[in-house]
Every structure is written in structure tokens, then in C-alpha cells.
Design an enzyme around this catalytic site. Structure first.
Site: not given
Lengths: 160, 160
Positions: B86, B97, B99, B101
Site C-alpha cells: 500500500q 514505512h 512494507h 504484505h
């Protein structure tokens, strides 16, 4: 040898719909975009799962995705992006060929945030008129614009 | 110097919740997983957008993600994975930050395929009892198991 099309799973993508080509990846416009500006970055090699990719393919796919995401955000004036790989059929992957969805996002762009995922999984809602396939002319025009915006100087010989 | 925690946006992730560490990335278990086995792979450097990543960070993040996705699929016996970034607040990013999923997927795992996206955007549905925060013990046990499964031999000195 001249490239005439790119393989995308069982499909053949005409050059007119491709706007970026590297040694191991290519970027294409979408037949049924979730929203205007929704494009795909795929590997040149037709493999279905993320774990099938070599390190070089991983690096190339995502560095090209950076170039693509930058231009998509600029062209659409988006403030965020959804970047997603549906890795396998149970995750909604419709074409068994690794591809990253790059989808521009805006405040309140979907009635429910989750509508985007449904649309991405190629399960068009009956009340969504935007999910009709686009014309080849429309797709070619979008690709042409993105090609210019991205400053893509792809050389067929080099890309092969 | 000993690592005691990893930075995740404004948050501090204790080592107990981390199961893989490389030079530029780390993998962590989830406080509110969308489904059992839902984990995250983050950059070590606290930057918010995908386009902020260097080439080396891109390569490291996604090659570590391959290791993670392989073990998650094996441990959960999943047949597919949702892999999603996202990228920005308007795309549902809750921690600024970068990342990824990694979410195991199964036939019929969600009543509607799109529920997963809603859950990922940290908008828990009131009727979903699984969206309560997990205990630190539960998270540490999951990380410990993944650490063993992944054959992670991370060396703090080396990772620093």
C-alpha cells in the site's frame, strides 16, 4: 528479428499496448482497468509464480516498476498507489504469468476501499460501467502517451 | 552493539517479533493479521514510498520476500499468496514505512475476495473477531516458528 508481440500467459500482447521494455520485463496497458491509469508490469519469461523468478528478474521487474509507478503517479496526479501481485489462482490471479498491478489511488476513489481488490480480481460488479473492455485504439493511445512520458527509448534489438 | 528493536515508521518492533533479517530488510509477524500466516517484509531504512528505495533495497526486499513467501506457503499449506504494497496513505498505508504484505490465500478463505483488502487497510469489520490485537507471546511464538522454518541464521553483527 523484430518483436511483434509479447507473451502474457496464453495471451499475445501487441506492441501497441506496451510502453516500456527491458531485458527481462515489460509494461503494458490494461484491457479492463480498475481505474484510469491502472497498468501492469510483467516478466518477459512466462512463469506463473513470484517464487519462480530469478534474482535478476526480481531486480528488473521492480526497478522497472519504480519507473512505471513514478510516471503513472505523475500522469494521473495520484497521491498513492496500490502495488499488488496476485500470486496464484486462489489470490485472484487471472493470467498465470507474474505481473504487478500498478493502480493510482485518490482520496475517495472507491466507494469502499475494498472495491479495488474485487475489481482487480476480474470480478466486475454489474453496476460498474467502467469494466467493459476498451478499444484497441484507446489502449494504443494510452501506451503511446506513457511511452513518451516515461522517456522510453526502448530498442527492439537491445530488448531482445 | 546489540540490536534490540527494529524501526517501523513511528513504531518500534521488538526482536521477538522479527523472523528474518538481512542487510537492508527484515520480516516481522503481524499484530492484527488479516488471516493466520499474514506477515510483513519491510525495509530497514524508514522511508515511506516505494520510489524512495534504492536498487539495492529493491533487490533485497523482494528476494527476502521470496524466501518469506516460500516458507509462509509451506507452513500454512496455502496455494496462493496476495503480495501487496500500500504505497501511500490514499492506498490504505497505515504505517509510513515501505512494507510488503504477504498473505496466504485459500479457496473460499474470505466470504468475498475483496474482504482481504478491506482488512489489509486496517479497517476491521465489526463482525470479524479475528481483528483483535494478538498477545506478545502469541506473536513471539509465531516468529520463533518461522525463524526455524526459514532456516534463518541471522547474525546480529552481520545484519548491522
Amino acid at each position: 528479428m523484430t518483436l511483434s508481440a509479447f507473451r502474457f500467459g496464453p495471451l499475445s500482447i501487441p506492441l501497441e499496448q506496451v510502453f516500456l521494455v527491458s531485458k527481462l520485463s515489460y509494461a503494458l496497458v490494461n484491457l479492463k482497468p480498475v481505474s484510469p491509469g491502472h497498468v501492469l508490469v510483467a516478466t518477459r519469461r512466462p512463469v506463473s509464480r513470484f517464487n519462480d523468478l530469478t534474482q535478476l528478474e526480481v531486480l528488473d521487474l521492480f526497478t522497472q516498476a519504480q519507473r512505471v509507478s513514478k510516471v503513472v503517479e505523475r500522469v494521473t496526479k495520484a497521491e498513492s498507489l496500490t502495488l499488488c501481485i496476485q500470486d496464484g489462482a486462489k489470490a485472484g490471479q487471472s493470467v498465470p504469468h507474474v505481473h504487478l498491478h500498478v493502480i493510482p489511488r485518490f482520496e475517495g476513489d472507491f466507494a469502499n476501499n475494498d472495491d479495488i481488490y474485487d475489481a482487480m480480481a476480474h470480478q466486475p460488479r454489474v453496476d460498474n460501467p467502467e469494466r467493459t473492455p476498451r478499444s484497441p485504439e484507446d489502449m494504443a493511445a494510452e501506451a503511446q502517451n506513457l511511452r513518451q512520458e516515461i522517456g522510453s527509448s526502448w530498442n527492439e534489438e537491445e530488448a531482445l
